[in-house]
Design an enzyme around this catalytic site. Structure first.
Site, PDB file in Angstrom:
ATOM      1  N   LYS A   1      -5.340  64.385  47.584  1.00  0.00           N
ATOM      2  CA  LYS A   1      -6.130  64.419  48.824  1.00  0.00           C
ATOM      3  C   LYS A   1      -5.298  64.463  50.096  1.00  0.00           C
ATOM      4  CE  LYS A   1      -7.473  59.555  48.985  1.00  0.00           C
ATOM      5  NZ  LYS A   1      -8.619  58.655  48.994  1.00  0.00           N
TER       6      LYS A   1
ATOM      7  N   ALA B   1       0.614  55.489  46.235  1.00  0.00           N
ATOM      8  CA  ALA B   1       1.355  54.226  46.088  1.00  0.00           C
ATOM      9  C   ALA B   1       2.685  54.425  45.351  1.00  0.00           C
ATOM     10  CB  ALA B   1       0.497  53.214  45.348  1.00  0.00           C
TER      11      ALA B   1
ATOM     12  N   TRP C   1       5.789  54.508  47.230  1.00  0.00           N
ATOM     13  CA  TRP C   1       6.085  53.298  47.999  1.00  0.00           C
ATOM     14  C   TRP C   1       6.703  52.188  47.164  1.00  0.00           C
ATOM     15  CZ3 TRP C   1       2.011  51.826  52.244  1.00  0.00           C
ATOM     16  CH2 TRP C   1       1.770  52.934  53.051  1.00  0.00           C
TER      17      TRP C   1
ATOM     18  N   GLU D   1      13.074  40.335  37.735  1.00  0.00           N
ATOM     19  CA  GLU D   1      12.039  40.016  38.723  1.00  0.00           C
ATOM     20  C   GLU D   1      11.210  38.830  38.251  1.00  0.00           C
ATOM     21  OE1 GLU D   1       9.783  43.585  39.406  1.00  0.00           O
ATOM     22  OE2 GLU D   1      11.151  44.226  40.979  1.00  0.00           O
TER      23      GLU D   1
ATOM     24  N   ASP E   1     -11.215  55.958  44.744  1.00  0.00           N
ATOM     25  CA  ASP E   1     -12.038  57.152  44.498  1.00  0.00           C
ATOM     26  C   ASP E   1     -12.314  57.393  43.013  1.00  0.00           C
ATOM     27  OD1 ASP E   1     -11.495  57.291  47.168  1.00  0.00           O
ATOM     28  OD2 ASP E   1     -10.838  59.375  47.182  1.00  0.00           O
TER      29      ASP E   1
ATOM     30  N   HIS F   1      -0.426  40.237  47.651  1.00  0.00           N
ATOM     31  CA  HIS F   1       0.964  39.916  47.964  1.00  0.00           C
ATOM     32  C   HIS F   1       0.934  38.903  49.107  1.00  0.00           C
ATOM     33  CE1 HIS F   1       5.141  40.283  49.069  1.00  0.00           C
ATOM     34  NE2 HIS F   1       5.350  40.948  47.955  1.00  0.00           N
TER      35      HIS F   1
ATOM     36  N   ARG G   1       3.705  33.887  43.405  1.00  0.00           N
ATOM     37  CA  ARG G   1       2.985  34.725  44.361  1.00  0.00           C
ATOM     38  C   ARG G   1       1.531  34.303  44.630  1.00  0.00           C
ATOM     39  NH1 ARG G   1       3.298  41.172  43.118  1.00  0.00           N
ATOM     40  NH2 ARG G   1       5.448  41.262  43.796  1.00  0.00           N
TER      41      ARG G   1
ATOM     42  N   HIS H   1      -2.743  44.077  46.971  1.00  0.00           N
ATOM     43  CA  HIS H   1      -1.554  44.810  46.529  1.00  0.00           C
ATOM     44  C   HIS H   1      -1.812  45.678  45.296  1.00  0.00           C
ATOM     45  CE1 HIS H   1       2.683  45.556  46.304  1.00  0.00           C
ATOM     46  NE2 HIS H   1       2.849  44.917  45.170  1.00  0.00           N
TER      47      HIS H   1
ATOM     48  N   GLU I   1      -3.227  53.413  37.891  1.00  0.00           N
ATOM     49  CA  GLU I   1      -3.899  52.219  38.450  1.00  0.00           C
ATOM     50  C   GLU I   1      -5.426  52.335  38.402  1.00  0.00           C
ATOM     51  OE1 GLU I   1      -1.889  50.803  41.981  1.00  0.00           O
ATOM     52  OE2 GLU I   1      -3.515  49.417  42.436  1.00  0.00           O
TER      53      GLU I   1
ATOM     54  N   ARG J   1      -1.127  41.077  36.830  1.00  0.00           N
ATOM     55  CA  ARG J   1      -0.119  42.069  36.433  1.00  0.00           C
ATOM     56  C   ARG J   1       1.288  41.500  36.535  1.00  0.00           C
ATOM     57  NH1 ARG J   1       2.859  46.266  40.012  1.00  0.00           N
ATOM     58  NH2 ARG J   1       2.546  44.602  41.505  1.00  0.00           N
TER      59      ARG J   1
HETATM   60  C1  LIG Z   1       4.277  48.712  48.500  1.00  0.00           C
HETATM   61  C2  LIG Z   1       4.141  48.804  47.009  1.00  0.00           C
HETATM   62  C3  LIG Z   1       5.212  48.503  46.181  1.00  0.00           C
HETATM   63  C4  LIG Z   1       5.072  48.586  44.779  1.00  0.00           C
HETATM   64  N1  LIG Z   1       6.157  48.347  43.980  1.00  0.00           N
HETATM   65  C5  LIG Z   1       6.051  48.523  42.631  1.00  0.00           C
HETATM   66  C6  LIG Z   1       7.188  48.403  41.778  1.00  0.00           C
HETATM   67  O1  LIG Z   1       8.301  48.150  42.235  1.00  0.00           O
HETATM   68  N2  LIG Z   1       7.002  48.587  40.441  1.00  0.00           N
HETATM   69  C7  LIG Z   1       5.788  48.876  39.877  1.00  0.00           C
HETATM   70  O2  LIG Z   1       5.684  49.035  38.651  1.00  0.00           O
HETATM   71  N3  LIG Z   1       4.714  49.019  40.670  1.00  0.00           N
HETATM   72  C8  LIG Z   1       4.812  48.866  42.019  1.00  0.00           C
HETATM   73  N4  LIG Z   1       3.710  49.027  42.813  1.00  0.00           N
HETATM   74  C9  LIG Z   1       2.454  49.473  42.182  1.00  0.00           C
HETATM   75  C10 LIG Z   1       2.584  50.958  41.823  1.00  0.00           C
HETATM   76  O3  LIG Z   1       3.252  51.625  42.854  1.00  0.00           O
HETATM   77  C11 LIG Z   1       1.226  51.610  41.596  1.00  0.00           C
HETATM   78  O4  LIG Z   1       0.448  50.849  40.730  1.00  0.00           O
HETATM   79  C12 LIG Z   1       1.393  52.998  40.983  1.00  0.00           C
HETATM   80  O5  LIG Z   1       2.248  53.757  41.794  1.00  0.00           O
HETATM   81  C13 LIG Z   1       0.073  53.711  40.838  1.00  0.00           C
HETATM   82  O6  LIG Z   1       0.324  55.038  40.480  1.00  0.00           O
HETATM   83  P1  LIG Z   1      -0.874  56.060  40.283  1.00  0.00           P
HETATM   84  O7  LIG Z   1      -0.291  57.365  39.880  1.00  0.00           O
HETATM   85  O8  LIG Z   1      -1.901  55.455  39.442  1.00  0.00           O
HETATM   86  O9  LIG Z   1      -1.502  56.139  41.746  1.00  0.00           O
HETATM   87  P2  LIG Z   1      -0.872  56.623  43.208  1.00  0.00           P
HETATM   88  O10 LIG Z   1       0.591  56.692  43.100  1.00  0.00           O
HETATM   89  O11 LIG Z   1      -1.484  55.750  44.170  1.00  0.00           O
HETATM   90  O12 LIG Z   1      -1.423  58.080  43.275  1.00  0.00           O
HETATM   91  C14 LIG Z   1      -2.794  58.334  43.450  1.00  0.00           C
HETATM   92  C15 LIG Z   1      -2.945  59.783  43.840  1.00  0.00           C
HETATM   93  O13 LIG Z   1      -4.325  60.150  43.830  1.00  0.00           O
HETATM   94  C16 LIG Z   1      -4.638  60.872  45.013  1.00  0.00           C
HETATM   95  N5  LIG Z   1      -6.079  60.715  45.250  1.00  0.00           N
HETATM   96  C17 LIG Z   1      -6.782  59.576  45.416  1.00  0.00           C
HETATM   97  N6  LIG Z   1      -8.094  59.857  45.564  1.00  0.00           N
HETATM   98  C18 LIG Z   1      -8.219  61.209  45.469  1.00  0.00           C
HETATM   99  C19 LIG Z   1      -9.313  62.117  45.553  1.00  0.00           C
HETATM  100  N7  LIG Z   1     -10.575  61.710  45.761  1.00  0.00           N
HETATM  101  N8  LIG Z   1      -9.066  63.445  45.433  1.00  0.00           N
HETATM  102  C20 LIG Z   1      -7.811  63.904  45.245  1.00  0.00           C
HETATM  103  N9  LIG Z   1      -6.733  63.084  45.164  1.00  0.00           N
HETATM  104  C21 LIG Z   1      -6.939  61.764  45.271  1.00  0.00           C
HETATM  105  C22 LIG Z   1      -3.736  60.250  46.057  1.00  0.00           C
HETATM  106  O14 LIG Z   1      -3.616  61.070  47.170  1.00  0.00           O
HETATM  107  C23 LIG Z   1      -2.446  60.105  45.243  1.00  0.00           C
HETATM  108  O15 LIG Z   1      -1.778  61.324  45.149  1.00  0.00           O
HETATM  109  C24 LIG Z   1       3.830  48.952  44.207  1.00  0.00           C
HETATM  110  C25 LIG Z   1       2.750  49.254  45.032  1.00  0.00           C
HETATM  111  C26 LIG Z   1       2.898  49.191  46.421  1.00  0.00           C
HETATM  112  C27 LIG Z   1       1.721  49.547  47.288  1.00  0.00           C
END
Ligand SMILES: Cc1cc2nc3c(=O)[nH]c(=O)nc-3n(C[C@H](O)[C@H](O)[C@H](O)COP(=O)(O)OP(=O)(O)OC[C@H]3O[C@@H](n4cnc5c(N)ncnc54)[C@H](O)[C@@H]3O)c2cc1C
Length: 532
Positions: free
Chosen positions: A39, A46, A49, A120, A224, A245, A291, A352, A376, A387
Site C-alpha cells: 500500500k 514493520a 524497522w 536478548e 488490514d 513496549h 517489559r 508494539h 504478523e 511473543r
Molecule cells: C520498531 C520495531 C522493531 C522491531 N524489531 C524486531 C526485531 O528486532 N526482531 C523481530 O523478530 N521482530 C521485530 N519487530 C517485529 C517485526 O518487525 C514484525 O513483526 C515483522 O516485520 C512483520 O512482518 P510482516 O511481513 O508480517 O509485516 P510488515 O513488515 O509490517 O509488512 C506488511 C506489508 O503489508 C502492506 N500492507 C498492509 N496493508 C495493506 C493493504 N491493505 N494493501 C496492500 N498492502 C498492505 C504494508 O505496506 C507492508 O508492506 C519489530 C517491530 C517494530 C515496529
C-alpha cells in the site's frame, strides 16, 4: 455490481511486501506469476524497522530444545508446542536462505558460526543473528531488490487491498463460495479500483499497532489483513494479546521512535515530572523488571496522576558514554530539542506487536480455500500470550517458505470471472474531517480503555464507541468513493472490535492481557477464537 470486462490476473496475489510477503514471493517466483501489491513503497512496513535481529539455533551452545523452552516460557501456556518446534527446527534453514540471498549479517570471524549472535531478554543463550542495529533494513533492502528485478514478480506499489473476493462476487455463482478468488485493490495514485484475480491469495499485511494512540509501528500497521480475512469469514484468534513496549519517545512530532531497553540496562531511571522515581514501588527489579511489568507500572502512574508521559533519565552518565553507546537515540532526541546528556527523555509505553491474527495451519492456510495468511497478520500458535523477542521475523521466514511449498505443490488453474468494483452509486466524499476525527477518537479510546491494564467497564465503554463508529463508517463507505484513509479507518475499527471482543472473553490475566477485574491465572490455558 457490473460484469467485469477485463481483470488483472496472477497465479498468486501477495498482499504486503514485508519480510513475510517477500520471502513467499521469492520462494515461489520460479514456478508462479506473482502480483505483489503493497500500500505504500516496497520498503515500507514493520520489517524494515526491526532493529534487534532474528532468533534461530545457530551455535553449538544452543539447541532446539532450549529455543523451544524459552518460547514456551514467554508464551505463558498458550504457545502451540508442535508449531513452536516446527518453527524452531526450520529456523537455521531460513537463516541460511537469507545468507544465500546476500543479507550482510554482522560477522564474528572468531566465532564458530562466523556470525555475531546477540542475547536478548527471555533467551537463555546467544541466538539472535543481526546486521548491526538495523537488521530489518538490511534484510528488506536485499530481498526487495531481488523482487523488483524478478521477471515473474509484478510489484504494484501504492496499491491498497480493499477486500477479498469470495464466491458471492463471481459472474457465474455456484462455484465454491468458501473460496478466495482474488481481491479488489485501490490504485491510490490513479484513484481507481482494480479487480485482481488469482488462483491463490496471500494476506501478508503485518500487524495492527495503529489501533492505539501510541505505537512503535509504521503507518502501514492498520490491521488490514486481519480485518479483510475476518470480513471474508476466517476465524481470528488471541487478539487480546497486544505487546506494549515500555518506552517510546513522547513528542508531538516524533512518530513512533523507540527508546531501546538498553537505556534502562545502562542505568536509565524512570521518573515522574517532579523527578521522583516510581519503579521500586512496582517491582524489586525496578527499571530492570521485564517489559510488560515496566509498561504496566508506567501506565498505572500515568492514569493515576493524569500524566501525558513519564521521563527516562540517563543524564547522570558521562556525556561521552551516551554519545558513544546511543548515537542514534542521542541524535534523534536532539532533533526534537532533547539533549539526553542533560535532560530526561519524555516517554510513553506504545503498542508494539499483535500476537493474535487470522487462524492458520502449518502451511499458512486459512479457513477459506486458496487463501493464506503469513507474518504478523497470522495466528500460527507460535507466540501464545506473549511473543519472545526476535521470534517474529523468524515466523515470517518459516511460514513464507511453508506457504510457498504448499502453493507449489498444487496445480495452478485459470482465473474465475469476477464482478467488477461498482462505483455507480457513490460520489466523492464531502467531509474528510469525519475520517480524521474518527481515526483520532478510535486510537485515543483504545489507548485509554483497551491498553495495558483493562477492566470490564473500560472494555464496555470501548465496545459502545466502536458500535457507533461502525455505523458511521459503514454509512460513509456505502455512499462515498473509497480512499486509503477511509479503508484504513474501516480496518482499524474492525480490528479494534476484535481486540475488545477477545479481551472481554478472557476472564483471567495471562501474558500480555491484564484485567483488574480478573487478576488471577486460570488453571487451563485456552485460545480465544472468534468466528463470525
Ligand atoms: C520498531 C520495531 C522493531 C522491531 N524489531 C524486531 C526485531 O528486532 N526482531 C523481530 O523478530 N521482530 C521485530 N519487530 C517485529 C517485526 O518487525 C514484525 O513483526 C515483522 O516485520 C512483520 O512482518 P510482516 O511481513 O508480517 O509485516 P510488515 O513488515 O509490517 O509488512 C506488511 C506489508 O503489508 C502492506 N500492507 C498492509 N496493508 C495493506 C493493504 N491493505 N494493501 C496492500 N498492502 C498492505 C504494508 O505496506 C507492508 O508492506 C519489530 C517491530 C517494530 C515496529
Amino acid at each position: 455490481m457490473q460484469t467485469q470486462v477485463s481483470q488483472i490476473h496472477f497465479d498468486t496475489l501477495i498482499i504486503g511486501s514485508g519480510l513475510a510477503g517477500l520471502t513467499l514471493a521469492l520462494n515461489l517466483a520460479q514456478s508462479r506469476r506473482i502480483g505483489l501489491v503493497t500500500k505504500q513503497a516496497l520498503l515500507d512496513g514493520a520489517s524494515g524497522w526491526a532493529q534487534g535481529g532474528i532468533a534461530a539455533v545457530l551455535s553449538e551452545e544452543d539447541s532446539p530444545e532450549t529455543h523451544i523452552r524459552d518460547t514456551l516460557a514467554a508464551g505463558a501456556g498458550l504457545c502451540n508446542e508442535a508449531v513452536t518446534r516446527y518453527v524452531v527446527e526450520n529456523g537455521p534453514r531460513a537463516i541460511q536462505w537469507l545468507i544465500t540471498q546476500g543479507v550482510p549479517f554482522t560477522r564474528d570471524h572468531g566465532s564458530e558460526t562466523g556470525y555475531h549472535l546477540m542475547r536478548e531478554g527471555g533467551h537463555s543463550v546467544r541466538r539472535v543473528i543481526h546486521a548491526a542495529d538495523t537488521t530489518g533494513q538490511a534484510v528488506q533492502r536485499t530481498l526487495s531488490e531481488k523482487a523488483r528485478t524478478h521477471p515473474n514478480i509484478t510489484v504494484l506499489e501504492h496499491h491498497v487491498a480493499i477486500d477479498l473476493i469470495t464466491g458471492a462476487k463471481l459472474v457465474h455463482p455456484g462455484r465454491n463460495g468458501n473460496r478466495c478468488y482474488g481481491a479488489y485493490v485501490l490504485d491510490s495514485a490513479a484513484g481507481k479500483v482494480n479487480t485482481i484475480a488469482a488462483h491463490n491469495t496471500v494476506l501478508a499485511t503485518g500487524g495492527a499497532g495503529k489501533v492505539y494512540l501510541y505505537t512503535t509501528n509504521p503507518d502501514t500497521a492498520t490491521g488490514d489483513g486481519i480485518a479483510m480475512g475476518w470480513r471474508a469469514g476466517c476465524r481470528v484468534a488471541n487478539m487480546e494479546f497486544v505487546q506494549f513496549h515500555p518506552t517510546c519517545l513522547y513528542h508531538p512530532h516524533a512518530k513512533s521512535f523507540l527508546i531501546s531497553e538498553a537505556v534502562r540496562g545502562e542505568g536509565g531511571l524512570l521518573k515522574l515530572p517532579d523527578g521522583s522515581r516510581f519503579m521500586l514501588q512496582h517491582d524489586a527489579r525496578a527499571e530492570l523488571a521485564p517489559r510488560d511489568i515496566v509498561a504496566r507500572a508506567i501506565d498505572f502512574e500515568m492514569k493515576k496522576r493524569g500524566l501525558d508521559c513519564v521521563y527516562l533519565d540517563i543524564s547522570h552518565k558521562p556525556a561521552n558514554f551516551l554519545r558513544e553507546h546511543f548515537p542514534n537515540i542521542y541524535s534523534r532526541c536532539l532533533e526534537f530539542g532533547i539533549d539526553i546528556t542533560r535532560q530526561p527523555i519524555p516517554v510513553v509505553p506504545a503498542a508494539h506487536y499483535t500476537c493474535g491474527g487470522i487462524v492458520t495451519g502449518w502451511d499458512g492456510k486459512t479457513d477459506l480455500e486458496n487463501l493464506y495468511a503469513i507474518g504478523e497478520t497470522a495466528h500460527t500458535g507460535l507466540h501464545g500470550a506473549n511473543r519472545l523477542a526476535s521470534n517474529s521475523l523468524l515466523e515470517c521466514l518459516v511460514f513464507g517458505q511453508a506457504a510457498a511449498e504448499d502453493i507449489t505443490s498444487q496445480p495452478s488453474a485459470p482465473p474465475a470471472e469476477l464482478l467488477q468494483w461498482d462505483e455507480s452509486r457513490v460520489t466523492n466524499a464531502d467531509e474528510e474531517v469525519v475520517i480524521s476525527h474518527n481515526w483520532d477518537e478510535l486510537r485515543r479510546f483504545m489507548w485509554s480503555y483497551v491498553g495495558i491494564v483493562r477492566t470490564s467497564k473500560r472494555l464496555q465503554r470501548a465496545q459502545h464507541r466502536i458500535k457507533l463508529l461502525h455505523e458511521e463508517i459503514n454509512e460513509y463507505y456505502a455512499n462515498f468513493r473509497v480512499t486509503s484513509d477511509l479503508l484504513e479507518l474501516r480496518n482499524l475499527v474492525d480490528t479494534a472490535d476484535l481486540i475488545v471482543q477477545s479481551a472481554m472473553l478472557r476472564h483471567e490475566s495471562r501474558g500480555l492481557h491484564y484485567s483488574r477485574d480478573y487478576p488471577e491465572l486460570l488453571p487451563e490455558a485456552r485460545d480465544t477464537v472468534l468466528k463470525r
